[in-house]
Design a protein around this motif. Sequence first.
Motif, PDB file in Angstrom:
ATOM      1  N   MET A 449      28.916  24.835  16.100  1.00 31.04           N
ATOM      2  CA  MET A 449      28.799  25.749  17.226  1.00 31.04           C
ATOM      3  C   MET A 449      27.565  26.631  17.016  1.00 31.04           C
ATOM      4  N   PRO A 450      26.374  26.103  17.307  1.00 32.13           N
ATOM      5  CA  PRO A 450      25.150  26.831  16.960  1.00 32.13           C
ATOM      6  C   PRO A 450      24.919  28.118  17.758  1.00 32.13           C
ATOM      7  N   GLY A 451      25.530  28.283  18.896  1.00 33.12           N
ATOM      8  CA  GLY A 451      25.249  29.456  19.729  1.00 33.12           C
ATOM      9  C   GLY A 451      25.631  30.762  19.054  1.00 33.12           C
ATOM     10  N   VAL A 452      24.788  31.783  19.176  1.00 31.24           N
ATOM     11  CA  VAL A 452      25.037  33.081  18.559  1.00 31.24           C
ATOM     12  C   VAL A 452      26.248  33.764  19.172  1.00 31.24           C
ATOM     13  N   ILE A 453      26.335  33.814  20.488  1.00 37.39           N
ATOM     14  CA  ILE A 453      27.344  34.618  21.172  1.00 37.39           C
ATOM     15  C   ILE A 453      28.732  33.965  21.176  1.00 37.39           C
ATOM     16  N   PRO A 454      28.886  32.652  21.445  1.00 34.86           N
ATOM     17  CA  PRO A 454      30.239  32.067  21.445  1.00 34.86           C
ATOM     18  C   PRO A 454      30.974  32.242  20.125  1.00 34.86           C
ATOM     19  N   LYS A 455      30.284  32.076  18.997  1.00 38.02           N
ATOM     20  CA  LYS A 455      30.943  32.260  17.700  1.00 38.02           C
ATOM     21  C   LYS A 455      31.433  33.697  17.543  1.00 38.02           C
ATOM     22  N   TRP A 456      30.569  34.661  17.934  1.00 36.22           N
ATOM     23  CA  TRP A 456      30.935  36.056  17.735  1.00 36.22           C
ATOM     24  C   TRP A 456      32.107  36.458  18.618  1.00 36.22           C
ATOM     25  N   ARG A 482      24.668  37.923  10.973  1.00 33.83           N
ATOM     26  CA  ARG A 482      23.272  37.511  11.135  1.00 33.83           C
ATOM     27  C   ARG A 482      22.843  36.596   9.993  1.00 33.83           C
ATOM     28  N   VAL A 483      23.272  36.921   8.774  1.00 27.44           N
ATOM     29  CA  VAL A 483      22.880  36.106   7.614  1.00 27.44           C
ATOM     30  C   VAL A 483      23.480  34.708   7.705  1.00 27.44           C
ATOM     31  N   GLY A 484      24.751  34.624   8.079  1.00 25.95           N
ATOM     32  CA  GLY A 484      25.401  33.322   8.132  1.00 25.95           C
ATOM     33  C   GLY A 484      24.984  32.473   9.316  1.00 25.95           C
ATOM     34  N   ASP A 485      24.489  33.112  10.376  1.00 30.63           N
ATOM     35  CA  ASP A 485      24.217  32.383  11.617  1.00 30.63           C
ATOM     36  C   ASP A 485      22.957  31.525  11.570  1.00 30.63           C
ATOM     37  N   GLY A 486      21.968  31.852  10.718  1.00 25.43           N
ATOM     38  CA  GLY A 486      20.666  31.203  10.811  1.00 25.43           C
ATOM     39  C   GLY A 486      20.436  29.928  10.022  1.00 25.43           C
ATOM     40  N   PRO A 487      20.736  29.915   8.704  1.00 29.45           N
ATOM     41  CA  PRO A 487      20.247  28.816   7.857  1.00 29.45           C
ATOM     42  C   PRO A 487      20.655  27.416   8.279  1.00 29.45           C
ATOM     43  N   ALA A 488      21.840  27.261   8.891  1.00 30.33           N
ATOM     44  CA  ALA A 488      22.298  25.922   9.280  1.00 30.33           C
ATOM     45  C   ALA A 488      21.603  25.402  10.522  1.00 30.33           C
ATOM     46  N   ASN A 489      20.911  26.272  11.256  1.00 34.47           N
ATOM     47  CA  ASN A 489      20.300  25.844  12.511  1.00 34.47           C
ATOM     48  C   ASN A 489      19.324  24.691  12.337  1.00 34.47           C
TER      49      ASN A 489
END
Length: 555
Positions: A449-456, A482-489
């Motif tokens: 689920m790469p989207g920033v807002i749906p996960k949050w 923020r830290v967890g959201d980026g690297p897997a992209n």
Amino acid sequence: MNAKSVEDKPAKKGAMQRMLDGIERVGNKVPHPALIFLGLILLVVVLSQILAWTGASVTTEVAEPETVEVAPEYPQGTSVPGNDAPAPPPIPNYELETETITAESLLTGDGVRFMFTTVVQNFNDFGVVAVILVAMIGVGVAEEAGLIAALIRKMVKVAPKALITFIIVLLGGISSVASDAGYLVLIPLGAAAFASLGRHPLAGIAAAYAGVSASFFVNILITPADGIITEVTNETIGLVAPDVELNVTHNFYFAIASTLFCAVVMTLITERLLEPRLGAYDPSEAPTDAPADHQPTEEEMALESRGLRWSVYYLLVAIAIVSALTFIPGAPLRNPETGEIFGNSPFMSSLLFIISMLFLAAGLGYGRGAKSLTGSTNVINAIVKTFNGLGGLIFLMLLIAQFIAYFNYTNMSTLAATGLADLLERADIGALPLLIGFILLVFVIDLIMPGVIPKWAILAPIFVPLFYRLGIAPQTVVAAYRVGDGPANVITPLMVYLPFIVLVSQRYRKKAGLGTVVSMMLPYTAIVLVTWTLFYVLWYVIGIPWGPDAPVHSG
């Protein structure tokens, strides 16, 4: 064995290089991405039926945008004069709702109807296609006119060679305020810049891709996503602390520091790990029809200088027009109610279009000055030529749009994300280990689920109150997110721009495929995740405020 044969024997590769080479070999043997997504669609259909048979479900609180009041409609399609609904807020208000989410099968009557009746709508709603087409209007003209190559040569002359990698990565991080422009513009630019310096262009692609995506949710600027995440956070913290309210600057210091820190880390990965693995670039790896580089003559250099001057003139005129439409009080690109420019405003909503038009203006100016684009027909042909090269990508986007729509219909992503979140919530460990576990959870969920807002919207109602009870401020939780959201992209197969990255890579290595890109980006994912998490832990332990009036711990 003679001395010559000893000298010719290649150096023994380390374990990391052998592993990455293996990933590349295996990855390049996988089918075409279109076939992969066809297989994923079939897998989702089958799994949805299995999950429906088992009765898979979760009950959780989810932050949902409030329903906006609308004026009553009548048969003639009008409303009663003076009975118009109030204007919706610039950023929607969110409220918490308890929901029981169950797996939905695609093999029921409703599921089959959904698959058959929404194909066109799914593609129509998949905004990435429109984004690519709009962005490539300006970029295509600028590239066909020769502006991109001229800028690269100029940048190479002006910028210290030792800082090229850092500059590209940092520009990628800043471009996340308009992420699409970063993907579509900076990644080809990074490849060409590296090639012009005699460095491997795939390393330039990797550096730019990492800069844009691996630290996506931090920036030195306030972005629209900051406003929405803040609103969701305020709604969820109201469960346990109604008097606590965040603003969009709650992570501002950390975001700026993280942008610079990640840029340094990704620069070191590119220069110390990736480039040695790629080795020297062999131009014969490129397709036979790839454009050949040549040294410009004095006459060409004179025309290039003239074209660059004209591009600046055209660009300044375009900037002046946009500025007049934006910065004058009451200008149409400001928020009509609040007067905002950089928050929730027409300016930010149209940023990608504005960037495309600025490229178009600069390309037209360069084409006129350098005499590389003469007449309106050549300009149109430049755009058509650019669109012609996107046919395969658009077909792939059609399949990806169906896959994402089916995946969302089945609720599989929500079931997986909520289940993992519940497991972490029940873990009886200290605050800091739980924050690190939360970072890792977000990282795993980001793969699906790469989207920033749906996960949050799913995670915030669980973790914001949970951490607040442990004495951890909500801004601390957002910083961890923020830290967890980026690297897997940069490695998730659901990144919609991954096919575009492969396409750019194939300009320089005809055999490049999905495996090539993933093997290049895997070190960025692993190293950025580890080092950025340590950076977060250090920030937390020292107790540096995350932003203005935003301490690490709740008061």
